[in-house]
Design an enzyme around this catalytic site. Structure first.
Site: not given
Length: 501
Positions: A266, A291, A361, A405
């Site tokens: 990716g 890709e 994620i 975070k």
């Protein structure tokens, strides 16, 4: 010097402002563009101005915008900023576009990239009114040299009622010969795609365009959106090292040849770190069926480590893009750019035995992966081609830092807040903490391996406590969950700003 060698096409040259007037409210428009390469550079902003003027008059003006994947601020961003997009598909990453989707101003159909072109051809989306496609040049016979991405361009050019071409002189003329344009057909008419090795060429170097449907030609000289990669941090390097160790062991165990199998990766820093690691590692004569071509692949071609890379687009830094433009004649001997219905085709991926590596994620303790939604509801970018490769790969891997975070979010959770890739398709999960090989493991066995190897120490004890509680609540069921608390971490983050108890 003009890049338009055909008198017929030269007669159709006009400004972007004139061409934009050819697009009407309610039109379905297929744009070129994939990961910031090969998108139309001036027509979208001219169209955005037309849309804004209409809205200022009190008139309705929105279009359905279809692409290959993400584009750029002067494309997605410009049209989204004026509320000009009623429907977007199949993938986006522009912050303005994302906000419009999450605000409900624009609808979004998040679809596997290999499905998007065929769905347009099959008429699922209704008639395509306009195709807006960037090319590097138009030949005397009316064929066109593709630019830095192919994506769904062949489908849009074949099916649109009206075609607008942008001829971009920034794109290297030496891209000629790098492309392999092969189109699929309708169900019942398709045959096996004759690709047996990553570098096989089966189509044409050019787009064969029906000139009678070309309504406008625009001449431009503007560079792609080439974003620099961040300097590699230790976290990304460690994740890459974990994957490379895994590949080395697969070779040692006889499950993979010494030159590996075709690799897919990716987009992003971790993916590029893997490519850097491959370039510095022991593997030779590598191939890629993927890709996008990233910086690391260009470096690997330069070093001789990578023999061939098949993709549908570039995703390069400014430095690498300049290198590609200056040396496209060399790189076209090693790079094949195909339509995404071929580059992402499950049949070919399965046949070649591709090893996939994509970002996520979050993953849950049983191996389900969320790669699209923040806290279950807010769209980030989209599934892209990760599903095309994951479900059909010889080995499917997902990578992510274990924390986000500043530690307030764990990438390993009791239950993902949105499912994109199920436990049935996810074989390997990797963080900077380690690697979980899930092949051949039951759900309970997977939970143990994922928590021990991939979760951050700050969250391991809480995950183990959840597993113990779920086993009691579910009475030892096959996949134990405590549905009352399975999303407690996500709820806590939304309420307090941290998943920590």
């Amino acid at each position: 010097m003009s890049r338009i060698a055909s008198d017929t096409y030269r007669s159709k040259v006009m400004s972007a402002e004139e061409a934009a007037k050819l697009i009407k409210n309610g039109d379905r428009v297929g744009f070129s563009g994939f990961t910031g390469s090969g998108y139309p550079k001036v027509l979208p902003e001219a169209l955005a101005a037309e849309i804004k003027a209409a809205h200022d008059r009190g008139d309705e003006f929105q279009i359905a915008s279809y692409t290959g994947a993400s584009t750029a601020p002067e494309h997605d961003g410009a049209l989204a900023a004026v509320d000009g997009i009623s429907m977007r598909m199949p993938y986006q990453s522009d912050p303005v576009m994302r906000n419009k989707i999450n605000a409900g101003t624009s609808e979004y159909y998040d679809v596997h990239l290999s499905h998007s072109g065929p769905q347009v051809r099959q008429g699922f989306w209704g008639d395509l009114d306009v195709a807006v496609v960037e090319v590097a040049a138009i030949n005397a016979d009316g064929t066109a040299i593709p630019s830095s991405s192919v994506g769904n361009n062949n489908v849009y050019l074949e099916t649109a009622k009206k075609i607008i071409l942008e001829v971009n002189a920034w794109q290297s003329i030496d891209l000629e010969g790098m492309h392999d344009i092969y189109s699929m057909k309708l169900p019942g008419e398709n045959v096996a795609i004759p690709i047996n090795a990553a570098g096989d060429r089966i189509g044409s170097k050019y787009y064969d365009i029906d000139w009678s449907r070309v309504a406008a030609v625009i001449e431009t000289d503007a560079e792609d959106r080439n974003s620099p990669f961040k300097p590699l941090d230790q976290e990304s390097k460690t994740i890459a090292e974990n994957l490379l160790d895994f590949l080395g062991n697969e070779v040692k165990q006889g499950r993979m040849p010494k030159n590996l199998l075709p690799m897919q990766s990716g987009v992003g820093n971790i993916a590029n770190a893997v490519l850097v690691g491959l370039n510095e590692g022991p593997f030779e004569q590598l191939t890629s069926y993927t890709e996008v071509i990233q910086d690391g692949m260009v470096d690997m071609i330069d070093s001789g480590k990578l023999l061939v890379a098949s993709a549908t687009a570039f995703s390069l830094s400014p430095e690498a893009a300049a290198r590609m433009n200056d040396n496209a004649k060399k790189y076209r001997e090693h790079i094949v750019l195909r339509p995404q219905e071929v580059s992402n085709n499950p049949e070919v991926i399965r046949r070649l035995g591709v090893v996939s590596c994509n970002g996520m994620i979050e993953a849950d303790i049983y191996g389900n992966v969320n790669s699209t939604h923040i806290m279950g509801s807010r769209m980030q970018n989209g599934i892209g081609g990760s599903g095309d490769f994951t479900r059909n790969a010889y080995i499917s891997c997902f990578v992510s830092p274990s924390l986000a975070k500043n530690g307030d979010i764990s990438a390993i959770v009791p239950m993902v807040s949105h499912h994109d890739h199920t436990e049935h398709d996810v074989q390997v999960i990797i963080t900077e903490q380690g690697l979980a090989d899930l092949r051949g493991l039951s759900p309970k066995q997977r939970a143990k391996v994922i928590i021990e190897n991939c979760a951050h120490p700050d969250y391991r004890e809480a995950l183990l406590e959840y597993v113990a509680r779920a086993a009691k609540v579910a009475n030892g069921a096959h996949t134990p969950h405590d549905l009352a608390t399975s999303h407690e971490w996500h709820r806590r983050f939304l309420e307090t700003g941290s998943m920590k108890g």
